[in-house]
Every structure is written in C-alpha cells, then in structure tokens.
Scaffold this motif. Structure first.
Motif, PDB file in Angstrom:
ATOM      1  N   UNK A  44       0.835  -1.204   0.000  1.00  0.00           N
ATOM      2  CA  UNK A  44       0.000   0.000   0.000  1.00  0.00           C
ATOM      3  C   UNK A  44       0.868   1.252   0.000  1.00  0.00           C
ATOM      4  N   UNK A  45       1.955   1.237   0.788  1.00  0.00           N
ATOM      5  CA  UNK A  45       2.842   2.399   0.814  1.00  0.00           C
ATOM      6  C   UNK A  45       3.529   2.590  -0.545  1.00  0.00           C
ATOM      7  N   UNK A  46       3.939   1.485  -1.168  1.00  0.00           N
ATOM      8  CA  UNK A  46       4.549   1.577  -2.495  1.00  0.00           C
ATOM      9  C   UNK A  46       3.545   2.115  -3.510  1.00  0.00           C
ATOM     10  N   UNK A  47       2.310   1.661  -3.439  1.00  0.00           N
ATOM     11  CA  UNK A  47       1.270   2.149  -4.339  1.00  0.00           C
ATOM     12  C   UNK A  47       0.994   3.633  -4.101  1.00  0.00           C
ATOM     13  N   UNK A  48       1.036   4.053  -2.832  1.00  0.00           N
ATOM     14  CA  UNK A  48       0.835   5.459  -2.521  1.00  0.00           C
ATOM     15  C   UNK A  48       1.954   6.310  -3.109  1.00  0.00           C
ATOM     16  N   UNK A  49       3.197   5.884  -2.965  1.00  0.00           N
ATOM     17  CA  UNK A  49       4.330   6.621  -3.537  1.00  0.00           C
ATOM     18  C   UNK A  49       4.225   6.675  -5.064  1.00  0.00           C
ATOM     19  N   UNK A  50       3.827   5.575  -5.658  1.00  0.00           N
ATOM     20  CA  UNK A  50       3.657   5.550  -7.118  1.00  0.00           C
ATOM     21  C   UNK A  50       2.548   6.508  -7.543  1.00  0.00           C
ATOM     22  N   UNK A  51       1.457   6.550  -6.787  1.00  0.00           N
ATOM     23  CA  UNK A  51       0.352   7.464  -7.102  1.00  0.00           C
ATOM     24  C   UNK A  51       0.809   8.914  -6.973  1.00  0.00           C
ATOM     25  N   UNK A  52       1.647   9.214  -5.974  1.00  0.00           N
ATOM     26  CA  UNK A  52       2.165  10.574  -5.811  1.00  0.00           C
ATOM     27  C   UNK A  52       3.030  10.958  -7.016  1.00  0.00           C
ATOM     28  N   UNK A  53       3.880  10.024  -7.476  1.00  0.00           N
ATOM     29  CA  UNK A  53       4.720  10.308  -8.635  1.00  0.00           C
ATOM     30  C   UNK A  53       3.874  10.526  -9.885  1.00  0.00           C
ATOM     31  N   UNK A  54       2.849   9.693 -10.053  1.00  0.00           N
ATOM     32  CA  UNK A  54       1.972   9.859 -11.218  1.00  0.00           C
ATOM     33  C   UNK A  54       1.244  11.198 -11.165  1.00  0.00           C
ATOM     34  N   UNK A  55       0.824  11.609  -9.960  1.00  0.00           N
ATOM     35  CA  UNK A  55       0.179  12.916  -9.803  1.00  0.00           C
ATOM     36  C   UNK A  55       1.144  14.024 -10.216  1.00  0.00           C
ATOM     37  N   UNK A  56       2.397  13.929  -9.782  1.00  0.00           N
ATOM     38  CA  UNK A  56       3.395  14.947 -10.132  1.00  0.00           C
ATOM     39  C   UNK A  56       3.642  14.987 -11.629  1.00  0.00           C
ATOM     40  N   UNK A  57       3.637  13.827 -12.271  1.00  0.00           N
ATOM     41  CA  UNK A  57       3.794  13.793 -13.725  1.00  0.00           C
ATOM     42  C   UNK A  57       2.615  14.489 -14.395  1.00  0.00           C
ATOM     43  N   UNK A  58       1.409  14.237 -13.910  1.00  0.00           N
ATOM     44  CA  UNK A  58       0.213  14.834 -14.512  1.00  0.00           C
ATOM     45  C   UNK A  58       0.174  16.350 -14.353  1.00  0.00           C
ATOM     46  N   UNK A  59       0.640  16.866 -13.206  1.00  0.00           N
ATOM     47  CA  UNK A  59       0.612  18.311 -13.014  1.00  0.00           C
ATOM     48  C   UNK A  59       1.900  18.978 -13.476  1.00  0.00           C
ATOM     49  N   UNK A  60       2.885  18.193 -13.923  1.00  0.00           N
ATOM     50  CA  UNK A  60       4.121  18.745 -14.459  1.00  0.00           C
ATOM     51  C   UNK A  60       5.103  19.204 -13.397  1.00  0.00           C
ATOM     52  N   UNK A  61       5.069  18.598 -12.236  1.00  0.00           N
ATOM     53  CA  UNK A  61       5.995  18.942 -11.151  1.00  0.00           C
ATOM     54  C   UNK A  61       7.120  17.919 -11.102  1.00  0.00           C
ATOM     55  N   UNK A  62       8.195  18.250 -10.378  1.00  0.00           N
ATOM     56  CA  UNK A  62       9.256  17.239 -10.186  1.00  0.00           C
ATOM     57  C   UNK A  62       8.684  15.995  -9.504  1.00  0.00           C
ATOM     58  N   UNK A  63       9.256  14.841  -9.801  1.00  0.00           N
ATOM     59  CA  UNK A  63       8.715  13.579  -9.290  1.00  0.00           C
ATOM     60  C   UNK A  63       8.703  13.511  -7.768  1.00  0.00           C
ATOM     61  N   UNK A  64       9.631  14.191  -7.103  1.00  0.00           N
ATOM     62  CA  UNK A  64       9.709  14.098  -5.649  1.00  0.00           C
ATOM     63  C   UNK A  64       8.992  15.250  -4.940  1.00  0.00           C
ATOM     64  N   UNK A  65       8.217  16.062  -5.660  1.00  0.00           N
ATOM     65  CA  UNK A  65       7.488  17.177  -5.050  1.00  0.00           C
ATOM     66  C   UNK A  65       6.414  16.630  -4.107  1.00  0.00           C
ATOM     67  N   UNK A  66       6.220  17.322  -2.996  1.00  0.00           N
ATOM     68  CA  UNK A  66       5.211  16.920  -2.002  1.00  0.00           C
ATOM     69  C   UNK A  66       4.178  18.036  -1.877  1.00  0.00           C
ATOM     70  N   UNK A  67       2.930  17.673  -1.685  1.00  0.00           N
ATOM     71  CA  UNK A  67       1.842  18.623  -1.539  1.00  0.00           C
ATOM     72  C   UNK A  67       1.093  18.330  -0.249  1.00  0.00           C
ATOM     73  N   UNK A  68       0.670  19.405   0.405  1.00  0.00           N
ATOM     74  CA  UNK A  68      -0.185  19.275   1.587  1.00  0.00           C
ATOM     75  C   UNK A  68      -1.437  20.088   1.288  1.00  0.00           C
ATOM     76  N   UNK A  69      -2.574  19.431   1.294  1.00  0.00           N
ATOM     77  CA  UNK A  69      -3.842  20.090   1.005  1.00  0.00           C
ATOM     78  C   UNK A  69      -4.550  20.359   2.327  1.00  0.00           C
ATOM     79  N   UNK A  70      -4.787  21.632   2.597  1.00  0.00           N
ATOM     80  CA  UNK A  70      -5.388  22.027   3.864  1.00  0.00           C
ATOM     81  C   UNK A  70      -6.894  21.819   3.855  1.00  0.00           C
TER      82      UNK A  70
END
Length: 174
Positions: A19-45
């Motif tokens: 599950x943690x690996x899938x979560x990290x993969x989903x974060x990377x895919x999200x960064x690819x979709x929004x055009x950010x660096x692969x290791x970018x982190x987001x916090x949504x308030x």
C-alpha cells in the motif's frame, strides 16, 4: 493458532508495504500529470472541490496524437530514415561532372595587337564514370528501405498504444 496469527500479521505487514509503495507511485503519477518534479510533495489544507467534466473520446485521441512526444520522436525517425533512403538512392546513380569554360583571347603580330581580346570561346563538357559492381550500394539502399519500413511500423505501433492508453484512461475515469 499462534502460527496462524503470525502468518496473518506477516500478510498484513506485506499489504502495508504494498500500500505504501502504491501510494508513492500514485504521488509520482500525480506529479507527472501536473508537471511537477517527481519528488514534489503537496499538503492540502482543505478538501478539493471539483466538478466532473464530460470527456469527448475523439477530442482526447486527437490531442494525444497531436501532442505526445513519442509520436513526434517516431515521426522524426521516419524523416531520418527517408533522408537515408534518398542518400542511398542517390548513391546508386553514377556521378555526372559538368564543366563550363569561357576563353577570351587575342592574337596579332605584336604584343600590343594580341591583347585586344577579340576571339571568344565557350566550352561545355560532361563526364561520368562508374563501376559495374554496385552490390554494396544496392545493399545499402535495401537496408535503408527496411529501416524506413521499420520506422513506419514503429510509429503505427506507438500510435496504437497511445490510442489504447487514452481509451483505457477514459474508461477508468468514468
């Protein structure tokens, strides 16, 4: 019972790792979709509000075929293969040399009379030489044709993969 409990504990731990690996993969895919660096982190308030958008499959396919880098690269490979084919075809032809000559001369009994330059002469020459053994050039031409055909097939395969990916993504989104 203890053995079964330990087995269930190990299974749960494995699922947690997956599950943690899938979560990290989903974060990377999200960064690819929004055009950010692969290791970018987001916090949504706050929760994200969104309104579903109707997707037109034909428009999605058109945009994918127009903007995907893989297709542009495949087209560049075809262009290069066509250029190599033209060069190979040109190498099959014998070289032809054309020369043009213009002569202006004068003649006379003395030096002063000979510099009047009254006699003009134009000359054109054409020459060619070639060997009868063109097996190497023919082989290069056939290889260039094969390369072009392979590049065309590769572009078609890439195009088919992109269209399938678009269709699969649209189905997954719906």
């Amino acid at each position: 019972d203890v053995f079964r409990a330990e087995l269930q504990s190990l299974t749960a731990q494995n699922r947690l790792v997956d599950a943690r690996a899938a979560q990290e993969n989903a974060k990377r895919q999200f960064n690819v979709l929004v055009g950010s660096p692969l290791d970018a982190r987001y916090i949504f308030a706050a929760p994200l509000d969104y309104a579903p958008v109707a997707l037109d499959l034909d428009e999605l396919m058109r945009q994918a075929l127009e903007h995907r880098l893989e297709l542009q690269t495949a087209q560049e490979q075809i262009d290069e293969a066509e250029r190599q084919l033209k060069i190979a075809r040109q190498n099959l032809l014998p070289p032809i040399d054309v020369s043009v000559r213009y002569t202006l001369r004068g003649e006379g009994d003395g030096f002063h009379d000979s510099v009047k330059m009254e006699d003009e002469f134009w000359g054109v020459g054409v020459s060619s030489s070639f060997t009868l053994d063109v097996a190497q050039e023919r082989a290069a031409y056939q290889q260039a044709q094969l390369s072009l055909n392979a590049a065309i097939r590769a572009r078609q395969a890439t195009q088919d993969e992109i269209l399938a990916e678009v269709m699969q993504t649209k189905i997954a989104v719906e």
